[in-house]
Scaffold this active site. Structure first.
Site, mmCIF file in Angstrom:
data_model
loop_
_atom_site.group_PDB
_atom_site.id
_atom_site.type_symbol
_atom_site.label_atom_id
_atom_site.label_comp_id
_atom_site.label_asym_id
_atom_site.label_seq_id
_atom_site.Cartn_x
_atom_site.Cartn_y
_atom_site.Cartn_z
ATOM 1 N N GLU A 17 -12.727 3.006 5.383
ATOM 2 C CA GLU A 17 -12.731 2.563 6.775
ATOM 3 C C GLU A 17 -14.057 2.745 7.513
ATOM 4 O O GLU A 17 -14.434 1.880 8.302
ATOM 5 C CB GLU A 17 -11.630 3.312 7.552
ATOM 6 C CG GLU A 17 -10.238 2.941 7.111
ATOM 7 C CD GLU A 17 -9.218 3.942 7.614
ATOM 8 O OE1 GLU A 17 -9.281 5.116 7.178
ATOM 9 O OE2 GLU A 17 -8.372 3.572 8.436
ATOM 10 N N PHE A 45 -5.986 -3.910 3.457
ATOM 11 C CA PHE A 45 -6.691 -3.599 4.714
ATOM 12 C C PHE A 45 -5.792 -2.937 5.751
ATOM 13 O O PHE A 45 -6.097 -2.959 6.938
ATOM 14 C CB PHE A 45 -7.323 -4.875 5.314
ATOM 15 C CG PHE A 45 -8.047 -5.728 4.301
ATOM 16 C CD1 PHE A 45 -9.188 -5.251 3.670
ATOM 17 C CD2 PHE A 45 -7.574 -6.983 3.955
ATOM 18 C CE1 PHE A 45 -9.841 -6.025 2.717
ATOM 19 C CE2 PHE A 45 -8.227 -7.761 3.001
ATOM 20 C CZ PHE A 45 -9.359 -7.282 2.381
ATOM 21 N N PHE A 51 -7.680 1.971 11.806
ATOM 22 C CA PHE A 51 -6.422 2.511 12.322
ATOM 23 C C PHE A 51 -6.533 2.967 13.771
ATOM 24 O O PHE A 51 -6.170 4.081 14.121
ATOM 25 C CB PHE A 51 -6.020 3.683 11.414
ATOM 26 C CG PHE A 51 -4.555 4.008 11.392
ATOM 27 C CD1 PHE A 51 -3.644 3.170 10.784
ATOM 28 C CD2 PHE A 51 -4.082 5.192 11.966
ATOM 29 C CE1 PHE A 51 -2.294 3.502 10.744
ATOM 30 C CE2 PHE A 51 -2.731 5.523 11.933
ATOM 31 C CZ PHE A 51 -1.851 4.681 11.316
ATOM 32 N N GLN A 85 0.824 -1.202 0.000
ATOM 33 C CA GLN A 85 0.000 0.000 0.000
ATOM 34 C C GLN A 85 0.861 1.256 0.000
ATOM 35 O O GLN A 85 0.329 2.359 -0.049
ATOM 36 C CB GLN A 85 -0.901 0.018 1.249
ATOM 37 C CG GLN A 85 -1.957 -1.070 1.254
ATOM 38 C CD GLN A 85 -2.675 -1.173 2.587
ATOM 39 O OE1 GLN A 85 -2.594 -2.179 3.267
ATOM 40 N NE2 GLN A 85 -3.394 -0.128 2.974
ATOM 41 N N ARG A 105 -7.538 -1.208 8.755
ATOM 42 C CA ARG A 105 -8.823 -0.550 8.484
ATOM 43 C C ARG A 105 -9.469 0.073 9.739
ATOM 44 O O ARG A 105 -9.957 -0.648 10.614
ATOM 45 C CB ARG A 105 -9.784 -1.582 7.895
ATOM 46 C CG ARG A 105 -10.919 -1.007 7.077
ATOM 47 C CD ARG A 105 -11.701 -2.122 6.433
ATOM 48 N NE ARG A 105 -12.540 -1.647 5.340
ATOM 49 C CZ ARG A 105 -13.181 -2.446 4.500
ATOM 50 N NH1 ARG A 105 -13.076 -3.749 4.615
ATOM 51 N NH2 ARG A 105 -13.916 -1.952 3.538
ATOM 52 N N GLU A 158 0.663 -1.782 4.558
ATOM 53 C CA GLU A 158 1.153 -0.395 4.613
ATOM 54 C C GLU A 158 2.624 -0.388 5.003
ATOM 55 O O GLU A 158 3.460 0.096 4.255
ATOM 56 C CB GLU A 158 0.308 0.434 5.590
ATOM 57 C CG GLU A 158 0.734 1.906 5.590
ATOM 58 C CD GLU A 158 -0.181 2.807 6.389
ATOM 59 O OE1 GLU A 158 -1.298 2.395 6.735
ATOM 60 O OE2 GLU A 158 0.229 3.952 6.671
ATOM 61 N N ARG A 168 -5.413 7.926 16.939
ATOM 62 C CA ARG A 168 -6.722 7.842 16.281
ATOM 63 C C ARG A 168 -7.749 7.165 17.193
ATOM 64 O O ARG A 168 -8.929 7.526 17.175
ATOM 65 C CB ARG A 168 -6.629 7.125 14.929
ATOM 66 C CG ARG A 168 -7.917 7.206 14.118
ATOM 67 C CD ARG A 168 -7.757 6.714 12.680
ATOM 68 N NE ARG A 168 -7.305 7.743 11.772
ATOM 69 C CZ ARG A 168 -8.100 8.601 11.102
ATOM 70 N NH1 ARG A 168 -9.409 8.527 11.231
ATOM 71 N NH2 ARG A 168 -7.596 9.504 10.310
#
Lengths: 478, 797
Positions: free
Chosen positions: B736, B251, B367, B220, B365, B255, B333
């Protein structure tokens, strides 16, 4: 020598390592990369292919996990992969439906779904929701949440069509007859060999000559040794060509099931005699696995969490074993000695399973797992009872997941036998269960949960027999 | 270059086409650009690429210890296997060993110490995966065990952190709690989640003539792969090109976690001068790579008799695993979403980043957002049980207001909030009130099976909270036949990003989608990209591509206006044709004409999100450009003897602004919900006492299968709601937010269990609510009833 059809061409393999999975054969030997590896353990279905087999005058199409299937299993059959479906530049109706209904997102599981839908289409001319769920129970999709895939199944099956496989039917049938095996054969390379006998007698003789060999039936458990544990299986004997062992006979007081009968082929007969056995078979691994896996294999690998043994033990099933020309019959409950240990001697194998079909016995079975479909039981329970004037006249209770082997609950049976069929008797039985089992904790369930659920399943069983109109199973909601 | 073989349409025909509408622009429910290739198996993933001659396969040997000093490594036995080219340890990495994405802490191969079971210690390359695996197992690795920390609560107590704690604060939470009429305290464990992308991590690397590499990767974040490959090799970034056509699912799991295989391949390709591939076996993937962070939450809340929050104190402890990875932003987050949709009153939210000897947990997804929301949703249920109210009434009573009670605990004003509308609409279409009554009645009569119902909201902040990441680039070429080649910085992992971005370009240039080819995301086409993450793919890259297309369109307009001597506003693009004054040209004709008149037909596009900032010192700011909203109503049935359950019905109403592609958006919502439901139900990660992940394959780790889908599943988009912010065609991000709609499934299970206690006791059911946890919740609740009856009897005496 191995012969099978791949994309309308007969493939003959003389020197191929019999430890080669169909998946690796396709991807590495044939350069056909449409079929994907998602797990190499038969749990995700990304590698699903379809195998066509001669049955009488027709071709029967079934899905299987190519990651768990060794190439010898293809002998005499037609292998169909996702690459074969598109014809003359046009998508197959199941492919078209998947595209139209937004059934793919990342696309990696898609070829497997397409093949499951293709087999569904071949086996169910009309759309049927339950059959669709069953067909797709062994295919995992992480992106879509499945709704569009079910829509695709509906679109494809509700649209009348024929395809190029139908058009080539007569030709394929001829080819299948041409390559239909008539005698024993073998495949060997890299110091690995696989014998493919045609009769039980040949099998018995081979196994005596090679007691170190591993018997390959469905291979859905055995293949894990290669794909997950990276061990070679130097000598294999494939039993899938032995028609005597693939026969299911219905007699007046019993069923005789050849050890190599695929679980899928048991469904109709077993669910007729024992509806709960049928229901449990629906939740036994996935359709791909049931198409390959055999009843003999499920018993023979002696797993403590195999789903059929507790049911068969409760039904007082017997096994016919064979070693060379010697046969013996033993009760299934005596077959298991310890964790993955059985009474089988060198060169001895399960020939058939004998299941009594008494009219008087009420049979119930329960499977409890984290996920409803395609999961291994935390606890599997089976109860066979005969009541006479409100008294427990005959009782057999067996559990899986509660001990090192599938096992009868003898103390619980004793607590119930001769007692009135009453909630207090059941509570006595629940207490006795704690004497029967000292379950273990693992990632599937804790020992406390296992015991409590085992007891609660007894309570549920009692409730179900007493109040048949009360809904007690979430699996009834479909 | 010549177009002479194309028959030229008459002006009348061109005019007719000009007046018709584009079939494939923005807002159309078009299928995924690769759909036909997916269903035929023609879509090529990295493992499907024809192998390079002489290619090596890499397998890593993983640590079997959670925490140990490596006392001895002997790789010589690896070379006993014919076909082995090389075996490497940390010492063989020519450049920087650490591949931590933001801060150091993730060695490519263990260096002196191992910190989790599954950490790569050595890597072996051979002619086949099988040989490489056997050889890797033959190496001798000796360890001296060190004490591991495996439990998040233990890490929290010992203040064993990968990064410092952070706090959001508004008002005087402690004072508000002390004065509140009612007060509840509790704790909750929230499980992690394996991504279970169907395609495991994979990379294939080809050495180039300048000591560089072409890296094919399922990632990603191609730019980060480029940067880290350059770093482990010790070469400038311009020597490394990353190529990423498609992933078989991401998902968030690809990353940062794709970097390991890419860098190992690159190091070995560099050392051997041979092309190299590394594809992780499923079990290795599950052991090696990080997952969604498990969280431990504890709370202390005060509320009035209507259930309205007065003061809230929540501690959120993320189980980060052994290194920081992205845990800083992930726990941030979680904190940003500790309110979900509710005005918290005076609030103190503290985020902890606990260090444990597990694989380094990473993006997934949502995060951290989903974990943050779980605590407050549990709190809503607890308040409802305590006050004897329907949980939905408590939720609605706490919703953010429109003009007051509309500022978050990090001091961003919640604007354009449409949750009240969504909720009332969903209550109506899902027939909530009637079904609530029916369910209470059903439960009264059903001894074993109990039904549960829950309606929960989602408010999710859109933007990377690391503000600099909110930028994107695109590259657009128009060829003289009118066909268009498009690249952007985002990556296609199944979410339909390429389809959406192509629709945007199609809309701007008024050409059909089949005129536009998007090829692999490559770092030599669009540089310095952000990861495709934070739901930002279409928002950022769509805008960048829109800008690139607009640049070319402007050039064409200027050219046509000069060439045909008309005003620029007389040059109008519509449906593949351009009206210039009274004259019509097809798009290819104009492109070709422009080329002959030396007009550049290639442009880059760039976009950065406006308005966003966050002052970490003050823990205040405007970290999100906007919010996405949605709500789900779930009905479930639970077996109170076994804890098993089934989802009977789910209704979802979700806000995507003006949808770029409703079919794709609905696919994201359905898939997100089911994945969120899986996280909270059957997907259980279990580690043994030695820190080894026991649920390390799909045989033991159960993601939802087809029968887990709700029996009745109805998903709708909020209609006629443009994003008030200036997003691309006023759409909203969708990757998300729907994931957290799955919380409704968990709440519905608890609701069914609560019926056993006449809805006055909240069952304690941690996530995931496996049948075992559900049954334990039932047992505990029954015990609570007995003890409370006992207490009241005593009081009565």
């Amino acid at each position: 020598m191995l012969q099978f059809i791949l994309n309308q061409n007969i493939h003959t393999e003389e020197t191929l390592d019999p430890n080669t999975t169909v998946l690796n054969y396709l991807r590495q030997h044939c350069g056909k990369t449409g079929t994907k590896e998602g797990c190499a353990s038969g749990d995700c279905g990304a590698c699903t292919v379809v195998v066509g087999e001669l049955v009488g005058d027709d071709i029967r199409y079934r899905t299987l996990n190519s990651c768990l299937t060794f190439v010898p299993a293809l002998h005499g059959k037609q292998l169909i992969t996702v690459e074969d479906l598109k014809h003359d530049g046009a998508l197959h109706p199941v492919q078209q439906a998947m595209a139209d209904c937004h059934g793919s997102q990342c696309g990696f599981c898609t070829p497997g779904f397409v093949m499951s839908l293709f087999a569904l289409d071949k086996n169910h001319p009309e759309h049927d929701h339950a059959a669709t769920l069953e067909a797709l129970s062994g295919n995992l999709c992480r992106c879509t949440g499945y709704r569009p895939i079910l829509a695709a199944a509906q679109q494809a099956l509700n649209t009348p069509h024929t395809d190029h496989f139908d058009a080539a039917h007569a030709h394929t049938l001829r080819m299948l007859r041409d390559i239909h095996p008539t005698g024993p054969t073998e495949l060997s390379a890299n110091g690995h060999r696989c014998f493919i006998p045609q009769t039980t007698a040949q099998l018995a003789e081979l196994y005596q000559q090679h007691p170190e060999a591993r018997l390959l039936a469905g291979g859905t458990d055995l293949a894990l040794e290669v794909t997950q544990f990276h061990r070679a299986l130097p000598t294999l004997i494939h039993v899938g060509q032995i028609s005597e062992m693939k026969t299911l006979t219905v007699l007046e007081d019993r069923l005789e099931v050849g050890a190599a009968v695929a679980l899928t082929d048991l469904y109709a007969t077993l669910s007729q005699h024992f509806p709960d056995f049928g229901e449990l078979l629906h939740r036994f691994a996935s359709l791909q696995i049931r198409n390959q896996g055999t009843l003999g294999g499920n018993i023979g690998n002696a797993s403590p969490i195999g789903d059929s043994p507790p049911l068969l033990i409760a039904l007082d099933a017997k096994l016919q074993l064979r070693c060379g020309t010697q046969q013996r019959t033993i009760a299934l409950e005596d077959f298991f000695l310890d964790y993955r240990k059985t009474v089988l001697t060198a060169g001895e194998f399960i020939e058939k399973i004998i299941i009594p079909t008494s009219e008087n016995v009420e049979f119930r079975a329960y499977k409890v797992s984290k996920r409803i479909d395609d999961d291994i039981s935390a606890v599997c329970a089976a109860f066979a009872v005969r009541l006479e004037a409100g008294i427990v006249a005959q009782i057999r209770i067996a559990f899986g997941g509660m001990a090192a082997t599938p096992k009868r609950a003898l103390n619980a049976e004793q607590a119930l036998l001769g007692q009135p069929w009453h909630v207090t008797t059941i509570e006595q039985g629940c207490l006795a269960l704690a004497q029967d089992f000292t379950p273990l904790s693992d990632f599937r369930a804790s020992k406390e949960y296992r015991l409590l659920v085992a007891q609660n399943l007894m309570r549920k069983w009692h409730l179900e027999l007493n109040a048949p109109l009360t809904t007690t199973r979430v699996t009834d909601y479909v | 270059m010549s177009n002479h073989h194309h028959p030229v349409a008459s002006q009348a025909e061109q005019e007719a086409q000009f007046r018709a509408d584009l079939k494939t622009g923005v807002g159309k429910g078009l299928k995924h650009e690769s759909a036909d290739k997916h269903v035929t198996g023609e879509a090529i993933y990295i493992d499907d690429r024809p192998e390079f001659p002489n290619q090596l396969h890499v397998v890593a040997r993983l640590s079997d210890r959670a925490h140990a000093r490596i006392t001895h490594i002997d790789i010589t036995p690896c070379y006993n296997f014919p076909g082995v080219a090389i075996a490497i340890t940390a010492q063989d990495v020519p450049g920087e060993l650490d591949i931590g994405p933001l801060v150091a802490g993730d060695p490519l191969l263990a260096d002196g110490v191992v910190q989790y079971v599954g950490q790569p210690v050595i890597a072996v390359a051979a002619n086949s995966m099988d040989i490489a695996r056997q050889a890797a197992q033959a190496a001798i690795i000796e360890y001296e065990d060190l004490d591991p920390v495996l439990d998040v609560v233990e890490a929290l107590e010992k203040q064993h952190f990968v990064l410092d704690p952070h706090q959001h604060k508004r008002g005087d939470a402690v004072g508000a709690l002390a004065q509140a009429p009612n007060r509840l305290q509790g704790e909750l464990h929230i499980g992690g989640q394996e991504h279970f992308y169907l395609e495991t991590q994979i990379s294939s690397v080809m050495p180039t003539e300048d000591g560089g590499m072409i890296v094919y990767t399922s990632s990603q974040h191609p730019t980060e792969i480029q940067k880290l490959v350059a770093s482990v090799l010790g070469v400038p970034m311009h020597r490394v090109t990353t190529d990423m056509r498609r992933m078989g699912g991401g998902f968030g799991g690809k990353e940062t976690q794709a970097a390991g295989p890419a860098c190992l391949c690159a190091v070995i390709a560099h050392l051997t001068k041979r092309p190299t591939k590394m594809r992780l076996a499923r079990v290795d993937d599950m052991l090696m790579t990080g997952k969604r962070h498990p969280f431990y939450a504890r709370y202390d809340v005060g509320f009035d008799d209507q259930g309205v929050l007065q003061g809230v104190k929540i501690d959120l402890a993320g189980n980060c695993g052994y290194s920081a990875d992205l845990s800083g932003s992930i726990v941030d987050r979680a904190m940003f979403h500790a309110d979900n949709a509710y005005y918290l009153g005076d609030a103190l939210i503290t985020g902890y980043r606990c260090k444990t000897n597990l694989a380094s947990n990473t993006a997934y997804r949502g995060f951290g957002g989903p974990q943050g929301m779980m605590a407050i949703e549990e709190i809503m249920d607890c308040i409802a049980r305590y006050l004897g109210k329907d949980p939905l009434d408590v939720r609605k009573a706490n919703y953010y207001g429109q003009t007051e009670r509309n500022v978050t605990h990090y001091h961003q004003t919640v604007e354009h909030n449409i949750l009240e509308h969504i909720t009332s609409e969903l209550e109506r279409t899902a027939d909530y009130a009637q079904r609530r009554k029916d369910i209470v009645e059903f439960n009264r009569q059903s001894p074993v099976l109990k039904k549960g119902l829950a309606l929960t909201p989602v408010k999710f902040g859109i933007s990377f909270t690391a503000s600099f990441l909110n930028q994107a680039g695109a590259l657009l070429h128009v060829y003289t036949d009118g066909s268009i080649h498009l690249n952007h910085g985002g990556t296609e992992m199944g979410q339909g990003l390429n389809t959406k971005v192509a629709q945007i370009v199609a809309e701007v240039l008024q050409v059909e989608l089949d005129q536009i080819q998007i090829s692999a995301t490559r770092t030599d086409k669009v540089p310095n990209t952000s990861p495709t993450a934070a739901s930002s793919g279409a928002d950022l890259n769509g805008k960048a591509a829109q800008n690139a297309a607009q640049t070319i369109k402007d050039r064409l307009i200027n050219f046509a206006s000069e060439h045909f001597k008309v005003q620029p506003d007389e040059v109008i693009f519509h449906n593949g044709h351009i009206k210039v004054g009274a004259h019509y040209l097809s798009f290819p004709e104009l492109a070709s004409l422009a080329y002959y008149h030396q007009i550049s037909l290639s442009a880059t596009g760039y976009y950065r999100t406006p308005k966003i900032y966050y002052d970490r010192e003050k823990a205040a700011g405007h970290p999100f450009y906007y919010f996405a909203y949605g709500a789900a109503c779930c009905e479930t049935i639970v077996d109170t003897l076994t804890g098993e359950y089934k989802m009977l019905r789910t209704d979802i109403l979700h806000d995507v602004g003006a949808s770029l592609n409703p079919a794709i958006d609905i696919g994201q919502i359905e898939g997100g919900f089911v994945q969120g439901m899986g996280w909270l139900t059957t997907e259980e990660l279990v580690w043994n006492e030695q820190g080894k992940l026991m649920t390390n394959s799909p045989a033991s780790y159960k993601i939802p299968a087809v029968s887990d889908m709700p029996l009745d599943f109805r998903v709708h988009l909020v209609e006629s709601r443009q994003n008030p912010e200036d997003t691309v065609f006023h759409s909203k991000a969708v990757g998300e937010p729907p994931f957290m709609l799955g919380i409704a499934a968990w709440c519905a299970i608890k609701d069914a269990v609560a019926s056993v206690g006449d809805y006055r006791i909240q069952p304690r059911i941690d996530a995931p609510a496996t049948p075992e946890r559900v049954l334990r919740g039932i047992q505990q609740l029954r015990a609570d009833i007995v003890s409370s009856t006992h207490v009241s009897t005593e009081q009565g005496q």
